[in-house]
Motif scaffolding. Structure first.
Motif, PDB file in Angstrom:
ATOM      1  N   SER A  71     -26.140  47.881  38.859  1.00 28.59           N
ATOM      2  CA  SER A  71     -26.373  47.529  40.257  1.00 28.59           C
ATOM      3  C   SER A  71     -26.922  46.108  40.309  1.00 28.59           C
ATOM      4  CB  SER A  71     -27.343  48.508  40.919  1.00 28.59           C
ATOM      5  OG  SER A  71     -28.623  48.443  40.286  1.00 28.59           O
ATOM      6  N   ARG A  72     -26.979  45.556  41.493  1.00 27.97           N
ATOM      7  CA  ARG A  72     -27.521  44.203  41.606  1.00 27.97           C
ATOM      8  C   ARG A  72     -28.236  44.031  42.931  1.00 27.97           C
ATOM      9  NH1 ARG A  72     -22.921  40.211  40.494  1.00 27.97           N
ATOM     10  NH2 ARG A  72     -24.551  38.649  40.893  1.00 27.97           N
ATOM     11  N   ASP A  73     -29.211  43.128  42.916  1.00 21.59           N
ATOM     12  CA  ASP A  73     -29.942  42.727  44.103  1.00 21.59           C
ATOM     13  C   ASP A  73     -29.786  41.211  44.181  1.00 21.59           C
ATOM     14  OD1 ASP A  73     -31.818  41.924  46.004  1.00 21.59           O
ATOM     15  OD2 ASP A  73     -33.273  43.443  45.422  1.00 21.59           O
ATOM     16  N   ASN A  74     -28.859  40.736  44.994  1.00 19.98           N
ATOM     17  CA  ASN A  74     -28.585  39.304  45.041  1.00 19.98           C
ATOM     18  C   ASN A  74     -29.744  38.514  45.632  1.00 19.98           C
ATOM     19  OD1 ASN A  74     -26.139  39.415  43.722  1.00 19.98           O
ATOM     20  ND2 ASN A  74     -24.921  39.493  45.603  1.00 19.98           N
ATOM     21  N   ALA A  75     -30.543  39.132  46.474  1.00 19.64           N
ATOM     22  CA  ALA A  75     -31.712  38.433  47.002  1.00 19.64           C
ATOM     23  C   ALA A  75     -32.693  38.104  45.879  1.00 19.64           C
ATOM     24  CB  ALA A  75     -32.400  39.272  48.069  1.00 19.64           C
ATOM     25  N   LYS A  76     -32.758  38.972  44.887  1.00 21.60           N
ATOM     26  CA  LYS A  76     -33.636  38.751  43.731  1.00 21.60           C
ATOM     27  C   LYS A  76     -32.885  38.128  42.563  1.00 21.60           C
ATOM     28  CE  LYS A  76     -36.772  42.571  44.810  1.00 21.60           C
ATOM     29  NZ  LYS A  76     -37.388  43.843  44.335  1.00 21.60           N
ATOM     30  N   LYS A  77     -31.579  37.913  42.740  1.00 24.37           N
ATOM     31  CA  LYS A  77     -30.745  37.353  41.668  1.00 24.37           C
ATOM     32  C   LYS A  77     -30.913  38.151  40.376  1.00 24.37           C
ATOM     33  CE  LYS A  77     -30.648  32.680  43.562  1.00 24.37           C
ATOM     34  NZ  LYS A  77     -30.878  31.228  43.312  1.00 24.37           N
TER      35      LYS A  77
END
Length: 124
Positions: A71-77
């Motif tokens: 998974s990824r959280d682009n806000a947290k890069k």
């Protein structure tokens, strides 16, 4: 130049759980796809999973399908690899790398930046 830093490795018991993180910096515009690899002593590097830049597309190696979740959280890069029900054969150094996109050959070539790796040991 994109820089990647993996973390979260350690010792985990078979059947437990562990979450790895891959923190990125230096993206000039859109984030890249991220690929997780692993390499055990004496074995070839193995592609584990890939996630697209949006997070909407994922790929998994057959050996981890159903047990690992990317998974990824682009806000947290940051990209995560949730390892559930790990097995001793999952013991390896885990690396993340950038790629333009996933695609059917997500594990084979086209990687532009690599992290330094984090050790995962699955043992009772």
């Amino acid at each position: 130049q994109v820089q990647l830093v993996e973390s979260g490795g350690g010792l985990v018991q078979p059947g437990g759980s562990l979450r790895l993180s891959c923190a990125a910096s230096g993206f000039s515009s859109e984030p890249n796809a991220i690929v997780w690899f692993r390499q055990a002593p004496g074995k070839e590097r193995e592609g584990v999973s890939c996630i697209s830049s949006s997070g909407g597309t994922t790929y998994y190696a057959d050996s981890v399908k159903g047990r690992f979740t990317i998974s990824r959280d682009n806000a947290k890069k940051t990209v995560y690899l949730q390892m559930d029900s790990p097995k001793p054969e999952d013991t390896a150094v885990y690396y993340c790398a950038t790629r333009f996109r996933c695609g059917s050959l997500w594990y084979a070539f086209g990687f532009s930046s690599w992290g330094q790796g984090t050790q995962v040991t699955v043992s009772s």
